[in-house]
Design a protein around this motif. Sequence first.
Motif, mmCIF file in Angstrom:
data_model
loop_
_atom_site.group_PDB
_atom_site.id
_atom_site.type_symbol
_atom_site.label_atom_id
_atom_site.label_comp_id
_atom_site.label_asym_id
_atom_site.label_seq_id
_atom_site.Cartn_x
_atom_site.Cartn_y
_atom_site.Cartn_z
ATOM 1 N N ILE A 51 -20.817 -28.259 5.976
ATOM 2 C CA ILE A 51 -20.874 -26.860 5.526
ATOM 3 C C ILE A 51 -19.729 -26.011 6.074
ATOM 4 C CG2 ILE A 51 -23.338 -26.723 5.013
ATOM 5 C CD1 ILE A 51 -23.750 -25.700 7.814
ATOM 6 N N ASP A 52 -19.099 -26.455 7.167
ATOM 7 C CA ASP A 52 -17.980 -25.655 7.692
ATOM 8 C C ASP A 52 -16.626 -26.178 7.193
ATOM 9 O OD1 ASP A 52 -17.928 -28.004 9.082
ATOM 10 O OD2 ASP A 52 -17.833 -27.091 11.078
ATOM 11 N N ASP A 53 -16.658 -26.971 6.140
ATOM 12 C CA ASP A 53 -15.417 -27.501 5.562
ATOM 13 C C ASP A 53 -14.945 -26.540 4.455
ATOM 14 O OD1 ASP A 53 -13.495 -28.813 4.090
ATOM 15 O OD2 ASP A 53 -14.491 -30.760 4.136
ATOM 16 N N ALA A 54 -14.000 -25.655 4.828
ATOM 17 C CA ALA A 54 -13.569 -24.607 3.895
ATOM 18 C C ALA A 54 -12.721 -25.166 2.755
ATOM 19 C CB ALA A 54 -12.807 -23.524 4.647
ATOM 20 N N ILE A 55 -12.104 -26.309 2.975
ATOM 21 C CA ILE A 55 -11.315 -26.919 1.887
ATOM 22 C C ILE A 55 -12.274 -27.369 0.785
ATOM 23 C CG2 ILE A 55 -9.777 -28.856 1.293
ATOM 24 C CD1 ILE A 55 -8.639 -28.541 4.165
ATOM 25 N N ALA A 56 -13.409 -27.924 1.213
ATOM 26 C CA ALA A 56 -14.430 -28.294 0.224
ATOM 27 C C ALA A 56 -14.981 -27.043 -0.461
ATOM 28 C CB ALA A 56 -15.555 -29.068 0.913
ATOM 29 N N THR A 57 -15.127 -25.951 0.297
ATOM 30 C CA THR A 57 -15.642 -24.724 -0.317
ATOM 31 C C THR A 57 -14.670 -24.193 -1.381
ATOM 32 O OG1 THR A 57 -16.811 -24.221 1.738
ATOM 33 C CG2 THR A 57 -16.586 -22.423 0.177
ATOM 34 N N ALA A 58 -13.374 -24.408 -1.159
ATOM 35 C CA ALA A 58 -12.387 -24.006 -2.180
ATOM 36 C C ALA A 58 -12.664 -24.775 -3.473
ATOM 37 C CB ALA A 58 -10.976 -24.287 -1.688
ATOM 38 N N GLU A 59 -13.022 -26.036 -3.336
ATOM 39 C CA GLU A 59 -13.339 -26.843 -4.528
ATOM 40 C C GLU A 59 -14.650 -26.366 -5.148
ATOM 41 O OE1 GLU A 59 -13.173 -31.050 -3.651
ATOM 42 O OE2 GLU A 59 -14.210 -31.491 -5.544
ATOM 43 N N LEU A 60 -15.622 -26.068 -4.288
ATOM 44 C CA LEU A 60 -16.909 -25.541 -4.776
ATOM 45 C C LEU A 60 -16.662 -24.287 -5.624
ATOM 46 C CD1 LEU A 60 -20.110 -25.660 -4.413
ATOM 47 C CD2 LEU A 60 -19.800 -24.032 -2.537
ATOM 48 N N PHE A 73 -23.816 -21.391 9.547
ATOM 49 C CA PHE A 73 -22.935 -22.019 10.529
ATOM 50 C C PHE A 73 -21.624 -22.436 9.854
ATOM 51 C CE2 PHE A 73 -27.030 -23.399 12.898
ATOM 52 C CZ PHE A 73 -27.180 -22.099 13.389
ATOM 53 N N VAL A 74 -20.970 -21.454 9.263
ATOM 54 C CA VAL A 74 -19.770 -21.713 8.471
ATOM 55 C C VAL A 74 -18.528 -21.284 9.262
ATOM 56 C CG1 VAL A 74 -20.893 -21.493 6.242
ATOM 57 C CG2 VAL A 74 -20.046 -19.431 7.375
ATOM 58 N N ASP A 75 -17.366 -21.621 8.753
ATOM 59 C CA ASP A 75 -16.115 -21.237 9.394
ATOM 60 C C ASP A 75 -15.599 -19.989 8.674
ATOM 61 O OD1 ASP A 75 -13.569 -20.938 10.343
ATOM 62 O OD2 ASP A 75 -12.995 -23.040 10.095
ATOM 63 N N LEU A 79 -12.883 -19.225 5.554
ATOM 64 C CA LEU A 79 -13.350 -18.746 4.241
ATOM 65 C C LEU A 79 -12.650 -17.449 3.828
ATOM 66 C CD1 LEU A 79 -17.214 -19.389 4.354
ATOM 67 C CD2 LEU A 79 -15.414 -20.855 3.424
ATOM 68 N N ALA A 80 -12.157 -16.685 4.839
ATOM 69 C CA ALA A 80 -11.547 -15.382 4.536
ATOM 70 C C ALA A 80 -10.384 -15.540 3.556
ATOM 71 C CB ALA A 80 -11.087 -14.710 5.817
ATOM 72 N N GLY A 81 -9.623 -16.628 3.705
ATOM 73 C CA GLY A 81 -8.496 -16.873 2.800
ATOM 74 C C GLY A 81 -8.970 -17.012 1.356
ATOM 75 N N LEU A 82 -10.107 -17.652 1.180
ATOM 76 C CA LEU A 82 -10.642 -17.835 -0.182
ATOM 77 C C LEU A 82 -11.083 -16.491 -0.756
ATOM 78 C CD1 LEU A 82 -12.851 -21.044 0.266
ATOM 79 C CD2 LEU A 82 -10.515 -20.850 -0.604
ATOM 80 N N GLU A 83 -11.716 -15.678 0.094
ATOM 81 C CA GLU A 83 -12.176 -14.366 -0.388
ATOM 82 C C GLU A 83 -10.972 -13.536 -0.839
ATOM 83 O OE1 GLU A 83 -15.952 -11.780 0.953
ATOM 84 O OE2 GLU A 83 -14.291 -11.624 2.340
ATOM 85 N N GLN A 84 -9.872 -13.626 -0.057
ATOM 86 C CA GLN A 84 -8.657 -12.887 -0.439
ATOM 87 C C GLN A 84 -8.116 -13.360 -1.781
ATOM 88 O OE1 GLN A 84 -6.193 -13.399 3.004
ATOM 89 N NE2 GLN A 84 -7.425 -11.906 4.139
ATOM 90 N N LEU A 93 -18.122 -11.635 3.339
ATOM 91 C CA LEU A 93 -17.846 -12.181 4.672
ATOM 92 C C LEU A 93 -17.848 -11.081 5.739
ATOM 93 C CD1 LEU A 93 -15.111 -14.843 3.843
ATOM 94 C CD2 LEU A 93 -17.604 -15.048 3.759
ATOM 95 N N ARG A 94 -17.412 -9.855 5.347
ATOM 96 C CA ARG A 94 -17.402 -8.789 6.366
ATOM 97 C C ARG A 94 -18.816 -8.368 6.760
ATOM 98 N NH1 ARG A 94 -18.050 -4.049 3.348
ATOM 99 N NH2 ARG A 94 -17.454 -4.371 1.178
ATOM 100 N N SER A 95 -19.802 -8.629 5.889
ATOM 101 C CA SER A 95 -21.193 -8.337 6.266
ATOM 102 C C SER A 95 -21.729 -9.398 7.224
ATOM 103 C CB SER A 95 -22.102 -8.308 5.033
ATOM 104 O OG SER A 95 -21.600 -7.452 4.056
ATOM 105 N N LEU A 96 -21.203 -10.612 7.111
ATOM 106 C CA LEU A 96 -21.674 -11.688 8.001
ATOM 107 C C LEU A 96 -20.986 -11.647 9.356
ATOM 108 C CD1 LEU A 96 -21.656 -14.806 5.619
ATOM 109 C CD2 LEU A 96 -23.617 -13.426 6.326
ATOM 110 N N ALA A 97 -19.739 -11.133 9.371
ATOM 111 C CA ALA A 97 -18.893 -11.251 10.568
ATOM 112 C C ALA A 97 -19.560 -10.764 11.862
ATOM 113 C CB ALA A 97 -17.564 -10.541 10.336
ATOM 114 N N PRO A 98 -20.288 -9.618 11.861
ATOM 115 C CA PRO A 98 -20.859 -9.180 13.147
ATOM 116 C C PRO A 98 -22.109 -9.953 13.558
ATOM 117 C CG PRO A 98 -20.863 -7.391 11.504
ATOM 118 C CD PRO A 98 -20.540 -8.647 10.785
ATOM 119 N N LEU A 99 -22.593 -10.856 12.697
ATOM 120 C CA LEU A 99 -23.919 -11.434 12.937
ATOM 121 C C LEU A 99 -23.909 -12.859 13.472
ATOM 122 C CD1 LEU A 99 -25.724 -10.217 9.670
ATOM 123 C CD2 LEU A 99 -25.556 -9.050 11.882
#
Length: 388
Positions: A51-60, A73-75, A79-84, A93-99
């Motif tokens: 789940i913390d594999d952001a390269i796979a998330t890019a494919e998702l 439990f993500v990276d 992931l921020a690069g993908l959101e951009q 992601l900014r809602s998750l960042a403080p938590l």
Amino acid sequence: MSKRVGIIGGGQLAWMMAAAAQKLELQLIIQTASATDPAVSIAAHTLYAPIDDAIATAELATACDLITFENEFVDLKALAGLEQQGVLFYPQLRSLAPLLDKYEQRCYLQQLGLPTPKFMPVGTDLAALETALAALETAFGFPVVLKARRLGYDGQGTLIVKDPQSLAAHLSPPRPDTWLLEEFIPFDRELAVMAARSRSGEVVVYPVVETQQVNQVCRRVFVTEDFGNSVVEQVRSIATQLLDRLDYVGIMGIEFFLTRDGRVLINETAPRTHNSGHYSLDACETSQFEQQLRAVCGLPLGSPALNCAGAVMVNLLGNEATESDYLEQRQQLAALPRSHVYWYGKAARPGRKLGHVTLRLDEGEGRSQVEALAKTVEKIWYGEEPMG
Ligand code: ADP
């Protein structure tokens, strides 16, 4: 409207979205590491990766209209690069960042003026630790609770420490990025609530429930809302403020301590569906799983109201050293009146959450019935083991 929903995580929380996805005509595309994870069986498609594999998330992302989380439990940095690049994540992601880090979460809640146990960072070296220990004696004293800042779940990473010697032993060498130190709350009860916020800022709050843990793992959830208006109001107000301030989209579980003098303190937040909301599958107009999909897909939220007088949910944890499928006990539970048994199909291990059962209450039933029902379930499941 979004039709293809990517989900990071393939455990039972994603698995229990199946009925809602079908009702809302959505496809669930799952990122998870293992082909034996529960949600693989209900996914339109699975991408096998941690789940913390952001390269796979890019494919998702290429196969989905938006991505949400069943496991936080993500990276986040990756992931921020993908959101951009335009990938839609809900919650953002900014809602998750403080938590995601328990110390940072406490700091954030404190900044918002929301009530939490007193807490302290751990010193960066032995001298700083000594100063911290001295400060701690005046701040809140022993026992203290030491918590892993990241990746803790089901009480793993939560330690109750009785005296300075044991604390010093645990914290040598001091690793400030590892631990959060907080006061021990001699709580009257533990409470939890699910709350959801839509893309347009609408907030709904579910009934406030009581959770009971055994060995720091949730065993039972009582849905009887018998705490009085002041407690319910405090919880609802905290939940609404928190979701609004985070500009949150999706569902969140919030756990609380109810102190003996009737104050509510936040223990922790879970930015996703949560074990304390499983009762909503059978006992609410809209389950937490449907609500999550509604919120992230931009649909109007559903009613969180109970569709019965109340409910009790008991977690079915592995309690045998064997890989039993517990078929006989499951059949006995299913035969109880008004019971709904969920079996996640995971490999059985002692202490692992393998399933849960919810029993709904009839009109006029309340606390004494939920206690009796929980005992009946636990006798079937755990035998003569004490309730804890
Ligand atoms: P996890 O994230 O692993 O679920 P929690 O922080 O929720 O860990 O802690 C698990 C349980 O430990 C809580 O449900 C509660 O029973 C107990 N606990 C945690 N923090 C405190 C505290 N500050 N005071 C008293 N008990 C606590």
